[in-house]
Design a protein around this motif. Structure first.
Motif, PDB file in Angstrom:
ATOM      1  N   UNK A 108     -15.511 -10.866  23.864  1.00 32.84           N
ATOM      2  CA  UNK A 108     -14.639 -11.622  24.763  1.00 32.84           C
ATOM      3  C   UNK A 108     -13.447 -10.809  25.259  1.00 32.84           C
ATOM      4  N   UNK A 109     -13.257  -9.598  24.728  1.00 35.62           N
ATOM      5  CA  UNK A 109     -12.057  -8.817  25.021  1.00 35.62           C
ATOM      6  C   UNK A 109     -11.901  -8.496  26.509  1.00 35.62           C
ATOM      7  N   UNK A 110     -12.984  -8.491  27.256  1.00 36.70           N
ATOM      8  CA  UNK A 110     -12.905  -8.196  28.687  1.00 36.70           C
ATOM      9  C   UNK A 110     -11.981  -9.151  29.426  1.00 36.70           C
ATOM     10  N   UNK A 111     -11.822 -10.349  28.894  1.00 31.92           N
ATOM     11  CA  UNK A 111     -11.007 -11.352  29.577  1.00 31.92           C
ATOM     12  C   UNK A 111      -9.518 -10.989  29.552  1.00 31.92           C
ATOM     13  N   UNK A 112      -9.080 -10.164  28.583  1.00 32.40           N
ATOM     14  CA  UNK A 112      -7.674  -9.768  28.522  1.00 32.40           C
ATOM     15  C   UNK A 112      -7.251  -9.086  29.820  1.00 32.40           C
ATOM     16  N   UNK A 113      -8.101  -8.219  30.344  1.00 33.51           N
ATOM     17  CA  UNK A 113      -7.808  -7.560  31.605  1.00 33.51           C
ATOM     18  C   UNK A 113      -7.892  -8.519  32.778  1.00 33.51           C
ATOM     19  N   UNK A 114      -8.841  -9.429  32.711  1.00 30.47           N
ATOM     20  CA  UNK A 114      -9.040 -10.391  33.797  1.00 30.47           C
ATOM     21  C   UNK A 114      -7.806 -11.266  34.013  1.00 30.47           C
ATOM     22  N   UNK A 115      -7.205 -11.719  32.916  1.00 30.35           N
ATOM     23  CA  UNK A 115      -6.037 -12.594  33.032  1.00 30.35           C
ATOM     24  C   UNK A 115      -4.726 -11.819  32.908  1.00 30.35           C
ATOM     25  N   UNK A 116      -4.824 -10.490  32.781  1.00 33.50           N
ATOM     26  CA  UNK A 116      -3.654  -9.605  32.748  1.00 33.50           C
ATOM     27  C   UNK A 116      -2.674  -9.993  31.638  1.00 33.50           C
ATOM     28  N   UNK A 117      -3.200 -10.183  30.431  1.00 39.34           N
ATOM     29  CA  UNK A 117      -2.385 -10.650  29.317  1.00 39.34           C
ATOM     30  C   UNK A 117      -1.597  -9.534  28.623  1.00 39.34           C
ATOM     31  N   UNK A 118      -2.046  -8.307  28.706  1.00 33.35           N
ATOM     32  CA  UNK A 118      -1.371  -7.229  27.970  1.00 33.35           C
ATOM     33  C   UNK A 118       0.114  -7.072  28.324  1.00 33.35           C
TER      34      UNK A 118
END
Length: 65
Positions: A19-29
């Motif tokens: 599921x880690x790909x979603x971190x980039x998708x929602x720009x959470x970093x």
């Protein structure tokens, strides 16, 4: 304020890597790097198919309005 891990994090969730790909998708970093954790935030999903009177769920709901 506690912070969220951003790199090399170890989660108990066995599906985290998938599921880690979603971190980039929602720009959470950037939010994590700024120290935001979400602590104290309440998120509500309203779904017409949800039975708020179901015994497993009824204690989780508050009616507003």
């Amino acid at each position: 304020m506690s912070t969220c891990p951003t790199e090399g994090a170890s989660f108990a969730d066995p599906y985290n890597d998938a599921q880690a790909w979603v971190y980039g998708l929602v720009n959470v970093r950037p939010a994590w790097e700024a120290g935001w954790t979400g602590a104290g935030v309440q998120v509500v999903f309203n779904d017409d198919g949800l039975s708020t009177s179901h015994p497993d769920l009824s204690s989780k709901f508050t009616t507003v309005g």
